[in-house]
Structure formats: C-alpha cells, structure tokens
Write a protein that holds these residues in place. Structure first.
Motif, PDB file in Angstrom:
ATOM      1  N   LYS A 267      14.004  18.072  10.995  1.00 49.63           N
ATOM      2  CA  LYS A 267      14.219  17.188  12.130  1.00 49.63           C
ATOM      3  C   LYS A 267      13.061  16.187  12.179  1.00 49.63           C
ATOM      4  O   LYS A 267      11.893  16.580  12.112  1.00 49.63           O
ATOM      5  N   LEU A 268      13.390  14.926  12.285  1.00 52.95           N
ATOM      6  CA  LEU A 268      12.329  13.924  12.334  1.00 52.95           C
ATOM      7  C   LEU A 268      11.539  14.061  13.637  1.00 52.95           C
ATOM      8  O   LEU A 268      12.102  14.411  14.672  1.00 52.95           O
ATOM      9  N   THR A 269      10.269  13.792  13.553  1.00 53.21           N
ATOM     10  CA  THR A 269       9.498  13.751  14.802  1.00 53.21           C
ATOM     11  C   THR A 269       9.902  12.488  15.552  1.00 53.21           C
ATOM     12  O   THR A 269      10.528  11.588  14.978  1.00 53.21           O
ATOM     13  N   GLN A 272       8.537   9.457  13.908  1.00 53.31           N
ATOM     14  CA  GLN A 272       9.241   9.114  12.663  1.00 53.31           C
ATOM     15  C   GLN A 272      10.549   8.387  12.976  1.00 53.31           C
ATOM     16  O   GLN A 272      10.879   7.385  12.342  1.00 53.31           O
ATOM     17  N   ASP A 296      -1.264   9.106  10.108  1.00 51.67           N
ATOM     18  CA  ASP A 296      -2.295   9.953   9.537  1.00 51.67           C
ATOM     19  C   ASP A 296      -1.770  10.699   8.309  1.00 51.67           C
ATOM     20  O   ASP A 296      -0.562  10.829   8.112  1.00 51.67           O
ATOM     21  N   VAL A 297      -2.701  11.163   7.535  1.00 49.02           N
ATOM     22  CA  VAL A 297      -2.365  11.972   6.366  1.00 49.02           C
ATOM     23  C   VAL A 297      -1.445  13.117   6.788  1.00 49.02           C
ATOM     24  O   VAL A 297      -1.764  13.844   7.728  1.00 49.02           O
ATOM     25  N   LYS A 301       5.225   9.959   6.336  1.00 47.69           N
ATOM     26  CA  LYS A 301       5.636   8.573   6.123  1.00 47.69           C
ATOM     27  C   LYS A 301       6.699   8.465   5.037  1.00 47.69           C
ATOM     28  O   LYS A 301       7.542   7.573   5.059  1.00 47.69           O
ATOM     29  N   THR A 302       6.646   9.405   4.075  1.00 49.14           N
ATOM     30  CA  THR A 302       7.515   9.289   2.909  1.00 49.14           C
ATOM     31  C   THR A 302       8.998   9.248   3.275  1.00 49.14           C
ATOM     32  O   THR A 302       9.761   8.472   2.712  1.00 49.14           O
ATOM     33  N   ILE A 303       9.367  10.056   4.239  1.00 48.22           N
ATOM     34  CA  ILE A 303      10.794  10.105   4.550  1.00 48.22           C
ATOM     35  C   ILE A 303      11.261   8.802   5.200  1.00 48.22           C
ATOM     36  O   ILE A 303      12.405   8.378   5.018  1.00 48.22           O
ATOM     37  N   PRO A 449       4.216  16.574  12.080  1.00 46.09           N
ATOM     38  CA  PRO A 449       5.395  17.440  12.094  1.00 46.09           C
ATOM     39  C   PRO A 449       5.018  18.780  12.727  1.00 46.09           C
ATOM     40  O   PRO A 449       3.858  19.189  12.641  1.00 46.09           O
ATOM     41  N   PRO A 450       5.992  19.421  13.352  1.00 44.10           N
ATOM     42  CA  PRO A 450       5.671  20.669  14.036  1.00 44.10           C
ATOM     43  C   PRO A 450       5.168  21.734  13.066  1.00 44.10           C
ATOM     44  O   PRO A 450       5.466  21.695  11.874  1.00 44.10           O
ATOM     45  N   ARG A 452       2.157  22.329  12.129  1.00 47.36           N
ATOM     46  CA  ARG A 452       0.888  22.084  11.456  1.00 47.36           C
ATOM     47  C   ARG A 452      -0.226  22.783  12.187  1.00 47.36           C
ATOM     48  O   ARG A 452      -0.258  22.792  13.419  1.00 47.36           O
ATOM     49  N   ASP A 554       0.388  17.165  -2.368  1.00 45.09           N
ATOM     50  CA  ASP A 554       1.006  18.007  -1.356  1.00 45.09           C
ATOM     51  C   ASP A 554       1.290  19.401  -1.911  1.00 45.09           C
ATOM     52  O   ASP A 554       2.328  19.634  -2.530  1.00 45.09           O
TER      53      ASP A 554
HETATM   54  P1  ADP Z   1       2.189  11.265   4.490  1.00 44.52           P
HETATM   55  O1  ADP Z   1       2.408  10.551   5.782  1.00 44.52           O
HETATM   56  O2  ADP Z   1       0.776  11.709   4.352  1.00 44.52           O
HETATM   57  O3  ADP Z   1       2.685  10.499   3.303  1.00 44.52           O
HETATM   58  P2  ADP Z   1       4.291  13.044   3.755  1.00 44.52           P
HETATM   59  O4  ADP Z   1       5.396  12.089   3.910  1.00 44.52           O
HETATM   60  O5  ADP Z   1       3.865  13.368   2.380  1.00 44.52           O
HETATM   61  O6  ADP Z   1       3.034  12.602   4.607  1.00 44.52           O
HETATM   62  O7  ADP Z   1       4.661  14.364   4.547  1.00 44.52           O
HETATM   63  C1  ADP Z   1       3.824  15.498   4.515  1.00 44.52           C
HETATM   64  C2  ADP Z   1       4.638  16.759   4.455  1.00 44.52           C
HETATM   65  O8  ADP Z   1       5.299  16.974   5.687  1.00 44.52           O
HETATM   66  C3  ADP Z   1       5.712  16.720   3.393  1.00 44.52           C
HETATM   67  O9  ADP Z   1       5.774  17.987   2.796  1.00 44.52           O
HETATM   68  C4  ADP Z   1       6.955  16.403   4.191  1.00 44.52           C
HETATM   69  O10 ADP Z   1       8.104  16.853   3.549  1.00 44.52           O
HETATM   70  C5  ADP Z   1       6.697  17.133   5.489  1.00 44.52           C
HETATM   71  N1  ADP Z   1       7.359  16.565   6.665  1.00 44.52           N
HETATM   72  C6  ADP Z   1       7.456  15.247   6.957  1.00 44.52           C
HETATM   73  N2  ADP Z   1       8.086  15.059   8.125  1.00 44.52           N
HETATM   74  C7  ADP Z   1       8.392  16.283   8.607  1.00 44.52           C
HETATM   75  C8  ADP Z   1       9.055  16.752   9.782  1.00 44.52           C
HETATM   76  N3  ADP Z   1       9.526  15.916  10.713  1.00 44.52           N
HETATM   77  N4  ADP Z   1       9.179  18.086   9.935  1.00 44.52           N
HETATM   78  C9  ADP Z   1       8.707  18.941   9.013  1.00 44.52           C
HETATM   79  N5  ADP Z   1       8.094  18.561   7.877  1.00 44.52           N
HETATM   80  C10 ADP Z   1       7.927  17.251   7.656  1.00 44.52           C
END
Ligand code: ADP
Ligand code: MG
Length: 688
Positions: A267-269, A272, A296-297, A301-303, A449-450, A452, A554
């Motif tokens: 689920k997107l935050t 996001q 933040d790291v 962001k990737t999705i 994301p939740p 963490r 990652d």
């Molecule tokens: P960054 O912003 O540093 O590029 P990433 O896109 O690599 O971060 O995401 C970090 C990790 O969190 C990845 O493993 C990703 O699949 C996971 N992730 C991203 N969004 C969520 C979310 N909403 N819920 C759970 N996991 C997520």
C-alpha cells in the motif's frame, strides 16, 4: 577624486607590468565584461584611510594607516629574501616585490619623502613592524582622502589600484537607470539603484562604516534585493520558456497503470500517493515536466518512478531510468522486472557487462521502440543511444549527475522533448529550494513506509575497535548481516582502494569465522554484481566496502553498519550510508568509529548525525555548518548569490518573490532589463 587617489597607490605585485590582454583576461576571470558587470562588482569591504594612527596607538590585530619618514631600504636574504624598508619608528617588510620598489623607496629616502602604509602593526625584532602593507609615497602634509577606500574582490596579479580605477571609470560612464518602477520601490522601501551603487563604490565622508561593513546599509539592501529579484525573474522566464515547448501528453488512465494500481506490491504511503498524483498530473499536460521528487533514503521513491514509466508505456511511448552507479541500476532492473514485467512491459538494461552483440541488440531494441523502459547508468546518455519515442527521463540520485548529463538524456530522444523526473535523497532545504531550484517543481515524500524501525546510532572511538568486532560476531551469529564502510581518503581514489583492500585483509583475519566479502568501485561490473548477489543471498555475512554502497543498495537483512573514520565523511554521505540499514524488521545499529583527536568541525558533524535521523533536518544543519556554496557544490555554484544571504536576508527573499510577480504583470520589459543587468554575462560564462 577618489579614483585618482586610488590610482597612485602601489602594491608589491604591480600590475603596470601586465599587458592589456593580460588585464583583460584577469577581468574576465572575475566575470567582468560588460560595463554593467563592473557596476555590480561591489566592494568586499572598506578601509578607512581618512585618518592616521600614531604608531604607539595602533591596536593589535586591526589594520590601520600610519605615516612615517622613509630612511633607507635594503634587500635581506635571511631568513628569506625580502625587501626591508626602515622608516622613522617602523620597519616594513615585503617578501614578494619588484626591483622597482627598492628604487622607489631609495629615491623617497633621498628626497626626504614619507610612506603611508595600511596594515597591522606588530611588535617585531626592531620595534614596530608591518608585513606587506599597502602603501604609497607622499610628501609631508599631503591631505588625507576624505572618503573610505573600497576593497574589491580581485584575482592574483590584478592589483586593487588597477581594478578600482577601472571599476570607477566604468561606473562613471554606465547607464544606471532604475529598472524598478517607483511604485514598487516605494512599496518595498528600496533606495534608488544609481544612488545605491554610487554610494557603495564611493562611500561619501561620514558614511556609516558599520552598516557598510555589515552590509545592512540601505544601499546594500537595494543591491541584495535586485540580485534576488533577478534570480526569481530568470527562473520564471525559464519556467515560461518550458511552457512554450511541447512534450507528449501522457493521460495516465491506461490499462497497464490501472492493473498496476490494482496489484500494488504494497500500500502506498500517503506521501507516495500524493507525489505520484502530482507526477501524473504533470505528465498529462503537453509541456515538459521538470519535477524533483525528494524523499529521504528508503522513503520509497522508486515506485513513484515506476508509476510514471507506466504512464509513458501506456501511451505507447518509452521511458528511460538513469542511475549513478551500475549497482543501483541493477537494483532498479530487479524492482522494475518484479513490478512491471508481469504486466508485459519490456525492460532493457544497458550495462557494462553486456557483450558487443548483446549491447547492439539492446540499442536496436531502444531505437526501434521495442524496449519500453531502458535502464542504465550514464551509458544511457552516450551518442549511440537513441530512443525512438522517449517521453520520460527519470534521473535517480540527480545530485550525482552534472547538469550536462541530465540534459544529454533529454537529447537522446529522436522525436519529442521528454518529461523529466529527478529524484534525490539529498533534500534541498526549503530556503535553498526557493532560490536555487525555483525552476523545478518539487514533490516531497516526507514519511517512511510502515514498519521501519529507527536506526540506532552509536559513536565509538577507534580505540574500542575490538568491542565493535565482537558486536559483528554476535550479530552474524544471529543470522544478521553487516556492512563495514571504509574511510574516504581526501583527493585520492587510489588510496581509497588501498584502504579498502587492507581493511578487507585485516577483517578477514580478525573475523576468521565469518564469510567476508569486498566491494569497491574499481571492480568490474560483473564482479560487483557477483558480490552483491552473494550478499543478497547471505553467502557473504560481512561486506567490506567503499562508499559505492552509498546510494540505493537495498538488502533488508543487513542490520549493522560500521563506518570507519566517520569523521572524514560528509553529513549527507553518512546519512545516505546509514539509510542502507533499518530496512528489515530487526532493530538496526550504525556504529560510527572515529579517530582522535577530532577537529571541531568533525565533532559537530558527528554530533548532528548522532542526534538526527530526519534527512531534511540533517540537510538543514549541513547547510548551516557549511554555507550554501559548499553545500550545493561547485556544479551549481554559478547560481550562487554574491551579495544576498538567503538565511540572513529571508525577508528580502520574500519581498523579491512578490516583486517578481508584480513586475512581470506590470512591466515585462523592465523585468527583462533587470535580468540582463544582473545575469547577462554570468549566463554567457555558463554560470546561470
Ligand atoms: P528510496 O526512496 O531510497 O529510493 P526505495 O524506493 O528503494 O527508496 O524503497 C525502499 C524500500 O521500501 C524498497 O524495498 C521498497 O520496495 C520499499 N517500499 C517502498 N514503498 C513502500 C510502502 N509504501 N510500503 C512498504 N514498503 C515500501
Ligand atoms: Mg532510491
């Protein structure tokens, strides 16, 4: 006139020996080409030569002007070659000097002339001394100047006197019309342009030295305002220009995107979703998007990038994703394959490990439009890459790329101007983003994301290395994995590598029971990929590495990180590194090993990283510690303000933004003139 007075001053490095072309070159180096450039080349500070200080009343550490009768001059060779001038009660020393200066002083002694010298008076071997004073030879009773002496920013070999003469000459013949309408000036309580620059170049007798030095004088206020306004305006012009260009409209309601939203891996935050919404809204418009996605790291962001790519593919266009390192590009390939390949999206990875035939094939796929998403490093911006229908260029960790590389990616499209999505985990503090990236639209992901867990940070002196080793043993015994980040060695990639190799050997011995791997920037892409693979599949328990893992890596099972000689790392870098852990369900610990003694700067940095986990807060403190020039780095420093300070002059920043809107509405021509006055030659120099 101060101009004439100034011209008679000499300095130990005389520019009269420079040819006209040489002077020209030096002026250009200072960014001085047009008359206006000279007008806004303003003094750094002022020196008060309107008074003489008695030798025995000169306060320590403060530059003053003294006058004394010249007695004799000689060249001494111990402890080093120097010109020594004996005057009544004071000795002047010059370490760099011309033969003509010796003659000048000898003649002065013969003729009974005096020297007026400006500098710090120190107690030396023979009594009062001045090293390298600015000086001039005068007759007894010669009147003192009645105005402050401006000191300009200059460059080696171009004397103050020469530069000042030229600046004042240009000032006197320059066109100084006000670019601001009266009403606007009144509203913001601003002094006139002409009177302001004239005052700053030639402060009249009695001008308030404190407010001139502190740059709080009304004249400075006007200059700072003008500068900020020029910046605001030029960004708006850039923005408008962008709106005149065409890009493919990507409606964002296609079947791929729809099924992806139905089957999201998580689920997107809320952030996001909001960011994705902002991106999709921009893409749907037929003008090129230029959006910075900052988060933040690990904020995910990737999705958001994947969603944007799908919008392109849905509309029968292509997308490109550029990452700064091969490792990172491979991770994108993995994520994108996991998420998008099931939908039938064709992904091509352009990387160094491809054979010639494979590469040819990949390029052909991109050129034919068959490959829908191309992923790679800067390999993507090479001449031989040509997308058939590129609609979107994603640049990950954008701060790692130069402006040039980012533009090159846009040019890889044969047909349209692509939209650009830039991503960064090094957030730009709000104050900076207002002035430096105002030509970008910004989306921010400000939550994690939740699930963490915050990373615990521990500071260990390097004397406690053995304790750290036992913690690694324990963690690995429990099935966790760890990183050991080797220090960066200033200025030398070679020694970085050397340190990594040595640390690796040492740790392999010290932790003989563990499976230790090594990763550094000099390995071939295939070697790197193999090591990363071993780490991901837990074949390697402890990964010794250089900062190559700084971005994007990652591996959720890695929960311990040791950063060796942490005092050598920058704040952003440490924060990025630390972001590699805390991705799994376990509590993660980051150990900062530091060598002693710590410099004040280093201990401040360690304190910041120890106390803060929020990337935005760290960025803000980083900016505070380093100032905007350092913070933004050379790449963008051409944008830097010369006079205004965005923190200290925050009120002016706001006023300038308001005024930009006003001026564009009421007098577009004046706006144009204003930008030209302040930025024209900087732009020519490739700064803006
Ligand atoms: P960054 O912003 O540093 O590029 P990433 O896109 O690599 O971060 O995401 C970090 C990790 O969190 C990845 O493993 C990703 O699949 C996971 N992730 C991203 N969004 C969520 C979310 N909403 N819920 C759970 N996991 C997520
Ligand atoms: Mg990332």
């Amino acid at each position: 006139m101060p101009g004439c007075r100034a011209a008679r001053w000499s300095r130990s490095t005389q520019s009269s020996t420079l040819s006209k072309q040489a002077v020209q070159k030096k002026l250009e180096k200072l960014g001085l080409r047009t008359r206006t450039d000279f007008v806004v080349h303003l003094p750094l500070r002022y020196e008060d030569e309107t008074v003489l200080t008695a030798l025995d009343a000169a306060p320590p550490g403060i530059a003053v002007q003294i006058e004394a009768k010249v007695e004799r001059a000689e060249i001494a060779y111990r402890p080093r070659r120097q010109l020594i001038v004996h005057a009544d009660g004071v000795v002047l020393r010059f370490f760099n000097f011309y033969g003509s200066q010796l003659k000048q002083f000898r003649r002065a002694a013969e003729e009974g002339l005096r020297v007026r010298a400006f500098g710090e008076v120190r107690a030396g071997w023979f009594g009062a001394e001045m090293a390298h004073p600015r000086y001039r030879i005068v007759r007894e009773g010669e009147p003192l100047p009645d105005a402050l002496t401006p000191i300009y920013p200059t460059t080696a070999g171009l004397s103050q006197a020469k530069l000042r003469e030229r600046v004042l000459q240009e000032l006197d013949s320059a066109q100084l019309d006000d670019t601001l309408p009266d009403a606007l000036r009144r509203r913001h309580a601003l002094a006139g342009f002409a009177e302001s620059v004239k005052l700053l170049h030639r402060p009249p007798p009695g001008a308030d030295l404190a407010s001139l030095a502190g740059r709080s004088h009304l004249a400075w206020r006007r200059v700072k305002f003008d500068e900020l306004l020029a910046q605001q305006l030029s960004m708006r012009f850039a923005y408008r220009e962008r709106r005149t260009r065409q890009a493919p409209a990507l409606p964002g309601n296609g079947p791929l995107l729809e099924s992806f939203f139905k089957s999201l891996p998580f689920k997107l935050t809320r952030s996001q979703s909001r960011a994705a919404g902002e991106v999709l809204r921009d893409l749907a418009v037929a003008h090129p998007m230029q959006r910075l996605l900052q988060g933040d790291v690990g904020s995910g962001k990737t999705i958001v990038a994947a969603i944007a790519c799908l919008a392109a593919v849905d509309a029968a266009w292509q997308a490109a994703v550029m990452a700064p390192t091969e490792i990172l590009s491979e991770q994108h390939v993995r994520k994108f394959s996991e998420w998008l390949a099931p939908l039938g999206v064709r992904i091509v990875w352009l990387h160094g490990g491809l054979s010639r035939t494979q590469k040819k094939e990949a390029l052909a796929g991109i050129a034919a439009g068959q490959a829908q998403v191309g992923i790679g490093t800067h390999a993507l911006v090479q001449e031989d890459v040509e997308f058939r229908r590129l609609a979107l260029a994603v640049v990950d960790e954008q701060h790692r790329f130069g402006v040039q590389q980012r533009l090159m990616l846009q040019k890889r499209s044969r047909t349209a101007v692509p939209h650009q999505l830039m991503m960064s985990a090094t957030p730009i503090p709000r104050t900076l983003s207002m002035t430096y990236v105002a030509d970008l639209d910004v989306s921010t992901i400000d939550e994690m994301p939740p699930g963490r867990r915050a990373v615990k940070t521990r500071l260990f002196s390097s004397k406690r290395r053995n304790e750290v080793l036992s913690r690694i043993r324990e963690a690995c015994a429990e099935g966790q994995q760890a990183y050991w980040v080797c220090p960066v060695i200033e200025g030398s990639k070679e020694s970085d590598l050397q340190t990594a190799l040595e640390t690796y050997e040492r740790l392999k011995n010290e932790l003989a029971s563990l499976r230790v791997g090594l990763l550094h920037g000099r390995m071939s892409p295939a070697e790197k990929a193999a090591v990363m693979d071993d780490f991901t599949t837990r074949k390697v328990q402890l990964l010794v590495c250089t900062t190559v893992i700084e971005v994007g890596v990652d591996v959720p099972n890695a929960s311990l990180m040791v950063i060796e000689s942490a005092e050598r790392f920058g704040l952003a870098q440490m924060h990025q590194l630390r972001g590699r852990i805390g991705r799994g369900t376990r509590e993660s610990v980051c150990i900062l090993l530091f060598g002693s003694p710590l410099s004040e700067d280093a201990s401040k940095r360690l304190d910041v990283i120890f106390k803060n986990s929020d990337g935005f807060e760290i960025a803000r403190l980083d900016l505070e510690l380093r100032g905007p020039g350092e913070y933004l780095g050379e790449r963008q420093s051409g944008r830097l303000l010369r006079f205004a300070d965005i923190e200290r002059d925050a009120d002016l920043v706001d006023a300038a933004r308001q005024a930009a809107t006003e001026l564009l509405e009421t007098d577009a021509e004046a706006a144009q003139l204003h930008v030209e006055r302040w930025l024209s030659s900087r732009r020519e120099l490739g700064h803006a």
